[in-house]
Design a protein around this motif. Structure first.
Motif, short mmCIF file in Angstrom:
data_model
loop_
_atom_site.label_atom_id
_atom_site.label_comp_id
_atom_site.label_asym_id
_atom_site.label_seq_id
_atom_site.Cartn_x
_atom_site.Cartn_y
_atom_site.Cartn_z
N LEU A 10 45.19 13.02 -40.54
CA LEU A 10 46.17 12.48 -41.49
C LEU A 10 47.13 13.56 -41.97
O LEU A 10 48.35 13.34 -42.08
CB LEU A 10 45.44 11.86 -42.69
CG LEU A 10 44.70 10.55 -42.45
CD1 LEU A 10 43.89 10.16 -43.69
CD2 LEU A 10 45.68 9.43 -42.10
N ASN A 11 46.59 14.73 -42.25
CA ASN A 11 47.44 15.84 -42.69
C ASN A 11 48.44 16.23 -41.61
O ASN A 11 49.60 16.54 -41.91
CB ASN A 11 46.58 17.05 -43.07
CG ASN A 11 45.75 16.82 -44.30
OD1 ASN A 11 46.02 15.91 -45.09
ND2 ASN A 11 44.71 17.63 -44.47
N THR A 94 43.75 23.16 -42.90
CA THR A 94 43.81 21.71 -43.08
C THR A 94 44.69 21.03 -42.04
O THR A 94 44.67 19.81 -41.92
CB THR A 94 44.35 21.36 -44.47
OG1 THR A 94 45.65 22.00 -44.64
CG2 THR A 94 43.41 21.85 -45.56
N ILE A 95 45.46 21.83 -41.29
CA ILE A 95 46.32 21.32 -40.22
C ILE A 95 46.29 22.31 -39.06
O ILE A 95 45.96 23.48 -39.25
CB ILE A 95 47.79 21.13 -40.69
CG1 ILE A 95 48.32 22.43 -41.31
CG2 ILE A 95 47.93 19.95 -41.63
CD1 ILE A 95 49.79 22.39 -41.66
N PRO A 96 46.62 21.87 -37.85
CA PRO A 96 46.70 22.81 -36.72
C PRO A 96 47.78 23.86 -36.98
O PRO A 96 48.77 23.60 -37.68
CB PRO A 96 47.09 21.91 -35.54
CG PRO A 96 46.69 20.53 -35.95
CD PRO A 96 46.86 20.47 -37.43
N HIS A 97 47.61 25.03 -36.41
CA HIS A 97 48.58 26.10 -36.58
C HIS A 97 49.96 25.69 -36.06
O HIS A 97 50.99 26.09 -36.62
CB HIS A 97 48.12 27.36 -35.87
CG HIS A 97 46.83 27.90 -36.43
ND1 HIS A 97 45.90 28.57 -35.65
CD2 HIS A 97 46.31 27.86 -37.68
CE1 HIS A 97 44.88 28.92 -36.40
NE2 HIS A 97 45.10 28.50 -37.63
N SER A 98 49.97 24.89 -35.01
CA SER A 98 51.25 24.45 -34.45
C SER A 98 52.01 23.56 -35.44
O SER A 98 53.24 23.62 -35.53
CB SER A 98 51.03 23.70 -33.14
OG SER A 98 50.13 22.62 -33.31
N ALA A 99 51.28 22.73 -36.19
CA ALA A 99 51.93 21.89 -37.20
C ALA A 99 52.48 22.73 -38.34
O ALA A 99 53.59 22.46 -38.85
CB ALA A 99 50.94 20.85 -37.73
N PHE A 100 51.73 23.74 -38.75
CA PHE A 100 52.19 24.63 -39.80
C PHE A 100 53.46 25.34 -39.36
O PHE A 100 54.44 25.45 -40.11
CB PHE A 100 51.10 25.63 -40.15
CG PHE A 100 51.45 26.57 -41.27
CD1 PHE A 100 51.57 26.10 -42.57
CD2 PHE A 100 51.66 27.92 -41.02
CE1 PHE A 100 51.91 26.97 -43.61
CE2 PHE A 100 51.99 28.79 -42.04
CZ PHE A 100 52.11 28.32 -43.34
N ASN A 222 60.34 18.62 -50.13
CA ASN A 222 59.50 18.92 -51.29
C ASN A 222 58.09 18.34 -51.18
O ASN A 222 57.10 19.06 -51.32
CB ASN A 222 60.17 18.41 -52.56
CG ASN A 222 61.37 19.27 -52.97
OD1 ASN A 222 61.66 20.28 -52.33
ND2 ASN A 222 62.07 18.86 -54.00
N SER A 223 58.00 17.05 -50.90
CA SER A 223 56.67 16.41 -50.83
C SER A 223 55.86 16.95 -49.67
O SER A 223 54.64 17.09 -49.76
CB SER A 223 56.82 14.90 -50.71
OG SER A 223 57.51 14.37 -51.81
N GLY A 224 56.52 17.25 -48.55
CA GLY A 224 55.81 17.77 -47.38
C GLY A 224 55.21 19.14 -47.60
O GLY A 224 54.29 19.54 -46.88
N GLU A 230 46.61 13.93 -48.53
CA GLU A 230 45.72 13.41 -49.57
C GLU A 230 45.95 14.06 -50.92
O GLU A 230 45.19 13.83 -51.86
CB GLU A 230 44.27 13.61 -49.14
CG GLU A 230 43.92 12.90 -47.84
CD GLU A 230 42.52 13.23 -47.36
OE1 GLU A 230 41.66 12.33 -47.39
OE2 GLU A 230 42.29 14.39 -46.98
N ALA A 231 47.01 14.87 -51.03
CA ALA A 231 47.29 15.53 -52.30
C ALA A 231 47.61 14.50 -53.39
O ALA A 231 48.32 13.52 -53.15
CB ALA A 231 48.47 16.49 -52.14
N ASN A 232 47.10 14.74 -54.57
CA ASN A 232 47.28 13.79 -55.67
C ASN A 232 48.69 13.78 -56.25
O ASN A 232 49.07 12.83 -56.94
CB ASN A 232 46.28 14.10 -56.80
CG ASN A 232 44.85 13.87 -56.38
OD1 ASN A 232 44.55 12.97 -55.59
ND2 ASN A 232 43.94 14.69 -56.90
#
Length: 437
Positions: A10-11, A94-100, A222-224, A230-232
């Protein structure tokens, strides 16, 4: 190969989606800047934005990401992770390095695109390409490391810049200030007495569409930055982003309406963007009411700053310095006042305000100093500015060999004298028909 958890999946979707929104903002930059400048330079500004993407992403992949997020060296820069190689165990898990990397590369391109508008209509394209590579591989990543890397020296002091009011906007905005000053104003921008002469925007609807695209993309910007689906606080961040932007646009609209008896649409668009820039640092830290205050102040501050830069004879065709530089710095400092944890107005503690001021000023000065040095070096291999005849003809024809639009009236002639600049173009026959039209 182990299957990722549902949370990681999901992240990853969230980060890739919001990164795509940020990349789409490049279309907003292209349309906004094209609408604000003269039509003879539309192709030129669009080519600069394409160059930001093409060369900026490559430079950040090969060099910039490692300097920004590699293993720390004295809190100043990274020394690993170049081309995503080597150990990356210190990065978010929390995410793959490629996504970061994908998300951060989108931020990088946004930073250099801020400069393109400030030097529009007169900077040599080859010189701009070299600068874009230096900005995305060295200048932005090093100062970004100071704030966002786990062991960056400003981050360790406690600086809060959630999505980049300083890291991206103030740094690039004040870089744009130096670039615009070194390249010089457009021909005819200031009269013999030094008074600013307005150049009418070529296409306000085009600029408006660009503003809407940037506005949309900013919710990903900003939100990303939570990097966590799952951030509140995702909805709170998005709400603060919207509130600040409408306050910025509203204050600019009302200010021009009551001062000039006419609501200025250009100021309103830049007011919206100013509110977005200013809230980017504190969107996750301040209350909705504080977001409204920050946004409202930013819209008026943008108008005042634009006037100040005209007095200083700094020619910025799109207002990038006032929108991004001034309000990036302003928004970062406001976190020190309004942050719900450590803000001067909310807790009475002055430490965060001091750190915010130190960080904002230091990164802004870094952007100015390194841009000055980079352009000095680039000047040794390529002129920074186009020639007078190229500027008067327009960079679309003189640098790219075609115009943004062409009306075919069926006129075919070989009797039109060739402009010396056009002789080198492989589009010569097409251009001569365009000139005739």
């Amino acid at each position: 190969m182990p299957q990722p958890s549902l949370s990681v999946g999901l992240n990853t979707i969230w980060v890739v989606l919001t990164a795509s929104m940020i990349f789409f903002m490049e279309g907003g930059f292209a349309l906004l800047e094209a609408g604000f400048i003269r039509s003879k330079n539309h192709v030129s500004i669009i080519m600069k934005v394409f160059a930001d993407l093409i060369f900026g992403v490559f430079a950040y992949f090969v060099v910039g990401f490692g300097l920004m997020f590699g293993k720390d060296t004295l809190g100043l820069f990274g020394r690993s992770g170049f081309a995503l190689s080597g150990s990356l165990s210190h990065l978010p898990t929390t995410i793959p390095h490629s996504a970061f990397w994908l998300f951060q590369s989108a931020f990088t391109v946004a930073a250099v695109s801020i400069v393109s508008g400030a030097v529009a209509e007169r900077m040599n394209f080859k010189a701009y390409l070299l600068f874009a590579i230096i900005m995305t591989s060295v200048i932005y990543p090093i100062s970004g490391h100071w704030v966002w890397a786990a062991d960056g020296w400003l981050g360790k002091l406690g600086m809060k810049d959630f999505a980049g009011s300083t890291v991206i906007h103030a740094m690039a905005g004040f870089s744009a200030l130096v670039a615009a000053q070194m390249v010089g104003p457009r021909i005819g921008k200031f009269d013999k007495n030094g008074r600013s002469q307005p150049f009418a925007p070529s296409n306000i609807p085009l600029a408006a569409i660009g503003t809407f695209i940037l506005w949309f993309g900013w919710f990903g910007f900003n939100s990303g930055s939570t990097l966590n689906a799952e951030a509140n606080d995702i909805s709170q961040i998005a709400m603060n982003t919207l509130l600040a932007s409408i306050a910025g646009g509203g204050s600019a609209l009302l200010y021009t309406l009551f001062r000039n008896d006419k609501a200025d649409v250009s100021a309103t668009m830049n007011g919206i963007l100013s509110g977005l820039v200013a809230i980017t640092a504190g969107c996750a830290y301040v209350s909705p009411f504080a977001a409204l205050i920050i946004g409202a102040c930013s819209g008026v501050l943008m108008i005042w700053a634009t006037t100040w830069f005209d007095i200083l004879k700094i020619d910025d065709p799109v207002g990038a310095i006032a929108v991004h530089g001034v309000n990036g710095l302003f928004g970062t400092v406001m976190v020190g006042f309004f942050s719900q944890q450590g803000g001067l107005f909310t807790t009475g503690n002055i430490h965060l305000l001091a750190v915010q001021c130190l960080g904002a000023v230091t990164v802004s000065v870094w952007g100015m100093a390194t841009t000055w040095g980079s352009l000095k070096l680039i000047r040794l291999v390529s002129p920074l500015r186009v020639t007078k005849s190229q500027e008067e003809l327009g960079l679309d024809l003189s640098h790219h060999g075609l115009t943004a639009t062409h009306v075919d009236l069926g006129v075919k002639t070989n009797s039109i004298p060739e402009h010396p600049i056009l002789k080198k173009s492989h589009h010569t026959s097409f251009i001569r028909e365009t000139v005739e039209d």
